[in-house]
Write a protein that holds these residues in place. Sequence first.
Motif, PDB file in Angstrom:
ATOM      1  N   ALA A 222       0.805  -0.906  -0.168  1.00 11.90           N
ATOM      2  CA  ALA A 222       0.119  -0.041  -0.086  1.00 11.90           C
ATOM      3  C   ALA A 222       1.076   0.945   0.121  1.00 11.90           C
ATOM      4  CB  ALA A 222      -1.218  -0.291   1.013  1.00 11.90           C
ATOM      5  N   ALA A 223       2.130   1.478   0.434  1.00  9.68           N
ATOM      6  CA  ALA A 223       2.496   2.332   1.228  1.00  9.68           C
ATOM      7  C   ALA A 223       3.277   2.487  -0.748  1.00  9.68           C
ATOM      8  CB  ALA A 223       3.885   2.173   2.084  1.00  9.68           C
ATOM      9  N   LEU A 224       4.259   1.606  -1.581  1.00 15.46           N
ATOM     10  CA  LEU A 224       3.957   1.653  -2.532  1.00 15.46           C
ATOM     11  C   LEU A 224       3.502   1.905  -3.512  1.00 15.46           C
ATOM     12  CD1 LEU A 224       7.151   1.372  -4.277  1.00 15.46           C
ATOM     13  CD2 LEU A 224       6.332  -1.152  -4.310  1.00 15.46           C
ATOM     14  N   MET A 225       2.760   1.641  -3.476  1.00 13.89           N
ATOM     15  CA  MET A 225       1.144   2.239  -4.501  1.00 13.89           C
ATOM     16  C   MET A 225       1.004   3.547  -4.597  1.00 13.89           C
ATOM     17  SD  MET A 225       0.074  -0.251  -6.221  1.00 13.89           S
ATOM     18  CE  MET A 225      -1.820  -0.094  -6.338  1.00 13.89           C
ATOM     19  N   LEU A 226       0.308   4.451  -3.309  1.00 11.83           N
ATOM     20  CA  LEU A 226       1.113   6.019  -2.250  1.00 11.83           C
ATOM     21  C   LEU A 226       1.761   6.219  -3.046  1.00 11.83           C
ATOM     22  CD1 LEU A 226      -0.868   7.873  -1.383  1.00 11.83           C
ATOM     23  CD2 LEU A 226       0.517   7.187   1.008  1.00 11.83           C
ATOM     24  N   GLY A 227       3.104   6.173  -2.953  1.00 10.16           N
ATOM     25  CA  GLY A 227       4.713   6.345  -3.053  1.00 10.16           C
ATOM     26  C   GLY A 227       4.545   6.357  -5.396  1.00 10.16           C
ATOM     27  N   GLY A 390       8.511  12.250   1.431  1.00  9.57           N
ATOM     28  CA  GLY A 390       7.575  12.070   2.789  1.00  9.57           C
ATOM     29  C   GLY A 390       7.461  10.628   2.483  1.00  9.57           C
ATOM     30  N   VAL A 391       6.465  10.369   1.769  1.00  7.32           N
ATOM     31  CA  VAL A 391       5.745   9.019   1.207  1.00  7.32           C
ATOM     32  C   VAL A 391       6.813   7.941   1.379  1.00  7.32           C
ATOM     33  CG1 VAL A 391       4.392   7.535  -0.156  1.00  7.32           C
ATOM     34  CG2 VAL A 391       3.878  10.209   0.148  1.00  7.32           C
ATOM     35  N   PHE A 392       7.976   8.179   0.600  1.00 12.44           N
ATOM     36  CA  PHE A 392       8.829   6.976   0.174  1.00 12.44           C
ATOM     37  C   PHE A 392      10.087   6.894   1.465  1.00 12.44           C
ATOM     38  CE2 PHE A 392       8.029   7.703  -4.085  1.00 12.44           C
ATOM     39  CZ  PHE A 392       7.786   6.454  -4.659  1.00 12.44           C
ATOM     40  N   THR A 393      10.002   8.163   2.138  1.00 14.74           N
ATOM     41  CA  THR A 393      10.720   8.190   3.409  1.00 14.74           C
ATOM     42  C   THR A 393       9.838   7.185   4.674  1.00 14.74           C
ATOM     43  OG1 THR A 393      11.923  10.590   3.326  1.00 14.74           O
ATOM     44  CG2 THR A 393      11.631   9.186   5.787  1.00 14.74           C
ATOM     45  N   HIS A 394       8.707   7.347   4.728  1.00 16.57           N
ATOM     46  CA  HIS A 394       8.007   6.152   5.454  1.00 16.57           C
ATOM     47  C   HIS A 394       8.188   5.241   4.980  1.00 16.57           C
ATOM     48  CE1 HIS A 394       4.825   4.826   7.882  1.00 16.57           C
ATOM     49  NE2 HIS A 394       4.206   4.396   6.053  1.00 16.57           N
TER      50      HIS A 394
END
Length: 407
Positions: A222-227, A390-394
Amino acid sequence: MTLAVFAQESVWNFYDAQVPTELRKYLTSAGLVGLIMGMDNILGVLIQPWMGFLSDRQARAGRGRWPIILIGACVAAVPFALIPWTHSLPLLMLCVVAFAATGNAFKGITETLVSDYIAPANRTKAQGFVKAGVSLTIVVSSLISLLVVDRSIRLAFAVPPLLMLLMFAASWTFLGRRHSAAQLSETETETGLDAGRSEHDAPVSPWTTVRQFVRDPTGPRAALMLGIFCFAGMWSALRSLTTSYGTEILGLSRGAAGGLTLPGAIAFLVCVVPIAYGSTRLGHARAMRYGVGMFVVGLLIGFASPTVAGTTVAMIIVSLGYASFAANALVALWDLAPNKYVLGTYSGLYTVAASAGASLGPALLGATVDLTGWRFMLLNAAVFAAITFGVFTHLVRRTTRSPASAI
């Protein structure tokens, strides 16, 4: 494979560079032009996951993905070539929508060819060569803008679809027809994401895959899709509005402004393969985060120096940042797939995230241009790109805490 991706991107890059100027013949709002330029990505969200699922079924049945690609390319070439022949907004929109729908039908499937011919351990390196081919299409698009657009816009729009058909024919001759036996055998793919999977694993529908994402909303997928959503949005916005920025702020002609991306494309071409090789050791998530950081730096340089030279330097740095993202994002998502029979569907989901971002990015950046003026376009883009950082840092922190899901 590089030829196949080169073939499809030869039309999309020229589309992004020159269709906004066609729209501005009838529309004055940069936000509205950006919204229309993002429409093809909305169609991609609706079309590509299902076409990826269909291609998975075709591949499993032994028929391969090539029939979908070749038929789609032949159909998409027609409305694309007709764009400059239109003399009203309704006719222009008809051609734009027709091309966007047919072009999206095979766009994600073409990139999935990498998973058919390359073992998982080598896919990041292969993506480097594929993305080098993509950068070459930006070079070609820029050269068409520089050499042909100001002389004959109709001829300029005829060159990319002709090039697409010729390159697809060459790619199919080498891979689809003459070397069909070169596709990975079951033993070759029984590594990485296939390890321990049943030979009877079958493609699952996009809805089933989406439900798997929903069950783990804080997970790496999910985080990767957001990035992917965020970065693709800013890249698409920049590509769609750079030509207009060049004419409005730098005082360039339409053809010269369309060539602003040429130095960045050359830098991308030279560096994307070394970046891909380096990413195998650095890790996908970290490589993408560094890429976003370079993207932000490039935009700030361009804002600080609103000249042709300053913008050229900015485009080079921005393109290198995007290269790090482009070489890693799809491979990172493939690595999180449960088995090889859903790679086409995962490619479709990648394009959903990228297309959704790209559909909103041009409209969002265009709206800020309407509010602040063209002079602040690159600064506005840098602010949005900082959010992406910030998204990719997360994502990096998330994968660091969970080594089992590291990408």
